[in-house]
Design a protein around this motif. Structure first.
Motif, mmCIF file in Angstrom:
data_model
loop_
_atom_site.group_PDB
_atom_site.id
_atom_site.type_symbol
_atom_site.label_atom_id
_atom_site.label_comp_id
_atom_site.label_asym_id
_atom_site.label_seq_id
_atom_site.Cartn_x
_atom_site.Cartn_y
_atom_site.Cartn_z
ATOM 1 N N LEU A 30 0.591 -6.696 -3.269
ATOM 2 C CA LEU A 30 0.034 -8.041 -3.452
ATOM 3 C C LEU A 30 0.078 -8.465 -4.916
ATOM 4 C CD1 LEU A 30 -2.986 -7.978 -0.981
ATOM 5 C CD2 LEU A 30 -0.700 -8.953 -0.658
ATOM 6 N N LEU A 31 -0.127 -7.511 -5.811
ATOM 7 C CA LEU A 31 -0.006 -7.821 -7.237
ATOM 8 C C LEU A 31 1.430 -8.212 -7.568
ATOM 9 C CD1 LEU A 31 -1.332 -7.918 -10.035
ATOM 10 C CD2 LEU A 31 -0.762 -5.493 -10.304
ATOM 11 N N LEU A 32 2.390 -7.506 -6.982
ATOM 12 C CA LEU A 32 3.799 -7.849 -7.176
ATOM 13 C C LEU A 32 4.098 -9.234 -6.609
ATOM 14 C CD1 LEU A 32 6.733 -7.034 -7.927
ATOM 15 C CD2 LEU A 32 6.904 -5.988 -5.642
ATOM 16 N N ALA A 33 3.614 -9.494 -5.404
ATOM 17 C CA ALA A 33 3.857 -10.793 -4.762
ATOM 18 C C ALA A 33 3.271 -11.926 -5.597
ATOM 19 C CB ALA A 33 3.248 -10.804 -3.361
ATOM 20 N N LEU A 34 2.053 -11.747 -6.069
ATOM 21 C CA LEU A 34 1.397 -12.791 -6.863
ATOM 22 C C LEU A 34 2.119 -13.007 -8.183
ATOM 23 C CD1 LEU A 34 -1.029 -14.723 -6.952
ATOM 24 C CD2 LEU A 34 -2.319 -12.906 -8.081
ATOM 25 N N SER A 35 2.544 -11.925 -8.806
ATOM 26 C CA SER A 35 3.240 -12.038 -10.092
ATOM 27 C C SER A 35 4.564 -12.778 -9.941
ATOM 28 C CB SER A 35 3.491 -10.645 -10.677
ATOM 29 O OG SER A 35 2.277 -9.952 -10.884
ATOM 30 N N LEU A 36 5.318 -12.450 -8.905
ATOM 31 C CA LEU A 36 6.611 -13.101 -8.700
ATOM 32 C C LEU A 36 6.454 -14.587 -8.392
ATOM 33 C CD1 LEU A 36 8.428 -10.367 -6.570
ATOM 34 C CD2 LEU A 36 8.876 -10.962 -8.955
ATOM 35 N N ARG A 37 5.362 -14.934 -7.754
ATOM 36 C CA ARG A 37 5.151 -16.330 -7.376
ATOM 37 C C ARG A 37 4.531 -17.161 -8.500
ATOM 38 N NH1 ARG A 37 5.911 -13.214 -3.441
ATOM 39 N NH2 ARG A 37 6.538 -13.909 -1.346
ATOM 40 N N LEU A 38 3.748 -16.538 -9.339
ATOM 41 C CA LEU A 38 3.107 -17.284 -10.426
ATOM 42 C C LEU A 38 3.890 -17.236 -11.738
ATOM 43 C CD1 LEU A 38 -0.700 -16.447 -10.025
ATOM 44 C CD2 LEU A 38 0.492 -18.562 -9.405
ATOM 45 N N TYR A 39 4.849 -16.350 -11.857
ATOM 46 C CA TYR A 39 5.580 -16.190 -13.107
ATOM 47 C C TYR A 39 6.240 -17.500 -13.520
ATOM 48 C CZ TYR A 39 9.193 -14.661 -16.383
ATOM 49 O OH TYR A 39 10.014 -14.543 -17.488
ATOM 50 N N ARG A 40 5.836 -18.039 -14.648
ATOM 51 C CA ARG A 40 6.379 -19.283 -15.209
ATOM 52 C C ARG A 40 6.504 -20.373 -14.143
ATOM 53 N NH1 ARG A 40 11.522 -18.216 -18.952
ATOM 54 N NH2 ARG A 40 11.047 -20.405 -19.455
ATOM 55 N N ILE A 41 5.476 -20.491 -13.325
ATOM 56 C CA ILE A 41 5.552 -21.421 -12.203
ATOM 57 C C ILE A 41 5.715 -22.854 -12.674
ATOM 58 C CG2 ILE A 41 3.032 -21.691 -12.003
ATOM 59 C CD1 ILE A 41 3.465 -21.761 -8.940
ATOM 60 N N ASP A 42 5.135 -23.200 -13.826
ATOM 61 C CA ASP A 42 5.273 -24.566 -14.333
ATOM 62 C C ASP A 42 6.701 -24.863 -14.779
ATOM 63 O OD1 ASP A 42 4.907 -22.668 -16.301
ATOM 64 O OD2 ASP A 42 3.972 -24.056 -17.706
ATOM 65 N N ASP A 43 7.471 -23.829 -15.116
ATOM 66 C CA ASP A 43 8.867 -24.020 -15.510
ATOM 67 C C ASP A 43 9.815 -24.021 -14.304
ATOM 68 O OD1 ASP A 43 8.193 -24.079 -18.214
ATOM 69 O OD2 ASP A 43 8.322 -21.900 -18.390
ATOM 70 N N TYR A 44 9.464 -23.260 -13.258
ATOM 71 C CA TYR A 44 10.356 -23.122 -12.112
ATOM 72 C C TYR A 44 10.079 -24.122 -10.993
ATOM 73 C CZ TYR A 44 12.620 -18.744 -13.548
ATOM 74 O OH TYR A 44 13.379 -17.801 -14.204
ATOM 75 N N LEU A 45 8.882 -24.679 -10.931
ATOM 76 C CA LEU A 45 8.549 -25.534 -9.795
ATOM 77 C C LEU A 45 9.454 -26.758 -9.728
ATOM 78 C CD1 LEU A 45 6.811 -28.332 -10.677
ATOM 79 C CD2 LEU A 45 5.072 -26.636 -11.152
ATOM 80 N N THR A 46 9.676 -27.222 -8.528
ATOM 81 C CA THR A 46 10.450 -28.445 -8.312
ATOM 82 C C THR A 46 9.539 -29.645 -8.506
ATOM 83 O OG1 THR A 46 11.867 -27.315 -6.710
ATOM 84 C CG2 THR A 46 11.859 -29.716 -6.661
ATOM 85 N N PHE A 47 10.008 -30.604 -9.316
ATOM 86 C CA PHE A 47 9.231 -31.837 -9.484
ATOM 87 C C PHE A 47 10.200 -33.011 -9.569
ATOM 88 C CE2 PHE A 47 6.514 -34.968 -11.685
ATOM 89 C CZ PHE A 47 5.462 -34.977 -10.791
ATOM 90 N N LEU A 48 10.540 -33.505 -8.369
ATOM 91 C CA LEU A 48 11.448 -34.646 -8.259
ATOM 92 C C LEU A 48 10.710 -35.791 -7.562
ATOM 93 C CD1 LEU A 48 14.666 -32.663 -7.225
ATOM 94 C CD2 LEU A 48 14.127 -33.601 -9.483
ATOM 95 N N GLY A 49 11.455 -36.677 -6.945
ATOM 96 C CA GLY A 49 10.843 -37.855 -6.356
ATOM 97 C C GLY A 49 9.824 -37.547 -5.275
ATOM 98 N N ASP A 50 10.152 -36.611 -4.370
ATOM 99 C CA ASP A 50 9.224 -36.276 -3.295
ATOM 100 C C ASP A 50 7.919 -35.723 -3.843
ATOM 101 O OD1 ASP A 50 11.025 -37.118 -1.437
ATOM 102 O OD2 ASP A 50 11.625 -35.119 -0.767
ATOM 103 N N GLU A 51 8.030 -34.835 -4.821
ATOM 104 C CA GLU A 51 6.828 -34.235 -5.398
ATOM 105 C C GLU A 51 6.011 -35.273 -6.163
ATOM 106 O OE1 GLU A 51 9.615 -31.328 -4.164
ATOM 107 O OE2 GLU A 51 9.919 -32.916 -5.650
ATOM 108 N N GLY A 52 6.708 -36.187 -6.843
ATOM 109 C CA GLY A 52 5.999 -37.261 -7.532
ATOM 110 C C GLY A 52 5.273 -38.172 -6.562
#
Length: 495
Positions: A22-44
């Motif tokens: 679970l620590l591995l899963a959380l780390s992989l999902r939160l790692y630099r999430i603000d840089d990797y997340l998708t933010f296009l028209g749908d998300e806006g």
């Protein structure tokens, strides 16, 4: 501090391993999430709606589907709301919610695996789920299909509890979880056949017993819970002359381009099977797909023939996988990975069960299982999305908005986006959040128009037919800026 009661009977060694997973899963999902997340028209668009909800404007419908022009329900927006508020309207908040829910789904998969099959099956399933590239990708962004795996698993678990353990209150949870799954994506409809069949099996079990009344009563309450959660969408349809009903009718009657209700007439069996295998088993490596599919089917049949103690649970799992697969086969359009989010936990549970059974078999089978597990782990880590550079869409959008606000000199301006695969909601969200003097062109024309080109130098803003540019009228560029691959222009009216 003592662990929760339901964990006290679990061996410490197992708790240690699942904690690491679970620590591995959380780390992989939160790692630099603000840089990797998708933010296009749908998300806006989504964060604009959720911001309005937090400001007192409730939503009765969710996003519109890309196929069929149907509206989803609004539950995902309300899931986003507390996290957008906690992160002070930063879109990274809802993405963190999805990452946390993705990690919870890994934990839930372990629990279901150990309960239905064995502790080892649960650990293997959770481990593969935790490092799965497709699971990581859909756990690092806020998007309505992304929570689907959790609610699909919760639906099967709830029905299992009612069916096998006489915990009929879980039928309420069943109704709620199905409503959530359906409002994440309409492919959640493919949960209805297996859940409906299992419910009938459970009803038959309790029909001639003293538990019949409780089972039927809680089933009705679960169905009412489902209807209650779907009611905003129904109210919207009633108020607006049933656009969703009409869209559904058109979708299921226009079978030339959407669905083929007879799977036997489909030519997509191998295509869909390989797609599922590629995304969920082989980590989009595009290698040995038919071999991997045949191996998975062969091991499943072998397990079904040889096992006895947990055959009922394994049949439940196969029913989940097979009905979902057949549902995707009859769909004529391209199948994307987020369409089958409802199958994510099922596939990793299936892998966990088969590998754990091989490990507990003969020595050659044990070596084979270890080799397969190590190979899958290597493939998953080799194709991890974290090897790719981050898209920086969120920070780039904010930087572009800041540049335009600065260049506007505090004066009112119009705005346009020229892009082949995006629209302007993500930029408009930050313009509104920063209280920029943005005026929509259809409301009023100003003395300056700012244009963002996402296609680089190939974009020509002067005389461009894009609506917000065209209504501004004849104009010429007076300034321009380069921001990563974005090209920003300031135009003023031509004399």
């Amino acid at each position: 501090m003592k662990p929760p009661r339901f964990l006290r009977s679990i061996p410490r060694q197992e708790l240690f391993f699942i904690s690491l997973i679970l620590l591995l899963a959380l780390s992989l999902r939160l790692y630099r999430i603000d840089d990797y997340l998708t933010f296009l028209g749908d998300e806006g668009r989504d964060v604009r709606v959720v911001r309005n909800i937090l400001q007192g404007d409730p939503a009765f419908i969710g996003p519109q589907t890309s196929i069929g022009n149907m509206y989803l329900g609004p539950l995902y927006y309300y899931m986003m709301a507390p996290f957008l508020l906690l992160w002070n309207f930063n879109p990274v908040g809802p993405a963190i919610m999805v990452a946390l829910l993705g990690t919870l789904t890994v934990a839930f998969t372990w629990w279901v695996g150990r309960t239905w099959f064995s502790p080892l099956a649960g650990l293997i399933a959770a481990f593969l789920f935790s490092i799965s590239p497709v699971a990581i990708i859909y756990s690092k962004s806020s998007w309505n299909p992304n929570p689907m795996p959790f609610f699909a698993l919760l639906a099967f678990w709830s029905l299992y509890q009612a069916w096998q353990n006489r915990r009929f209150l879980y039928l309420l949870v069943l109704g709620i979880s199905v409503a959530f799954a359906l409002q994440m994506h309409y492919l959640g409809l493919l949960l209805f056949p297996p859940l409906g069949l299992l419910w009938l099996v459970a009803l038959k079990r309790y029909w001639n017993t003293k538990d019949r009344y409780s089972f039927v009563k809680l089933s009705l309450l679960g169905f009412l819970s489902f209807l209650l959660l779907m009611s905003p969408l129904l109210l919207f349809d009633i108020k607006h002359d049933f656009p969703n009903y009409q869209a559904f009718t058109a979708f299921f009657t226009n079978r030339q381009t959407t669905i083929n209700l007879n799977p036997l007439n489909s030519d997509r069996f191998l295509l869909v099977l390989n797609k599922l295998t590629d995304d969920l088993v082989m980590a989009t490596s595009h290698s040995y797909l038919t071999l991997a599919s045949v191996t998975l089917i062969t091991l499943s049949l072998f397990y079904l023939i040889r096992t006895s103690k947990d055959k009922k649970n394994f049949l439940t799992l196969l029913l989940w996988v097979v009905t979902g697969y057949l549902g995707l086969v009859v769909y004529k359009q391209h199948v994307y990975a987020h369409y089958f989010g409802f199958l994510f936990p099922a596939y990793y549970l299936l892998l966990g069960v088969l590998l754990s059974r091989l490990i507990s078999s003969s020595l050659p089978a044990r070596f084979l299982a270890v080799a397969l597990l190590l190979s899958l782990s290597y493939i998953y880590l080799q194709h991890s999305p974290l090897h790719s550079p981050p898209n920086n869409q969120l920070s780039r959008t904010q930087a572009a908005v800041d540049q335009i606000i600065s260049a506007s000199g505090g004066q009112e301006f119009n705005f346009a986006l020229i892009a082949k695969r995006n629209y302007d909601e993500s930029y408009r969200y930050f313009f509104e959040l920063k209280q920029a003097p943005l005026v929509r062109g259809e409301d009023r024309l100003t003395d300056q128009l700012f244009v963002i080109c996402e296609d680089g130098d190939a974009c020509q803003p002067e005389g461009n037919p894009q609506y917000q540019v065209a209504i501004f009228g004849p104009a010429h560029v007076v300034e321009s800026w380069q921001l990563d691959h974005l090209k920003l222009y300031k135009l003023i009216p031509s004399q």
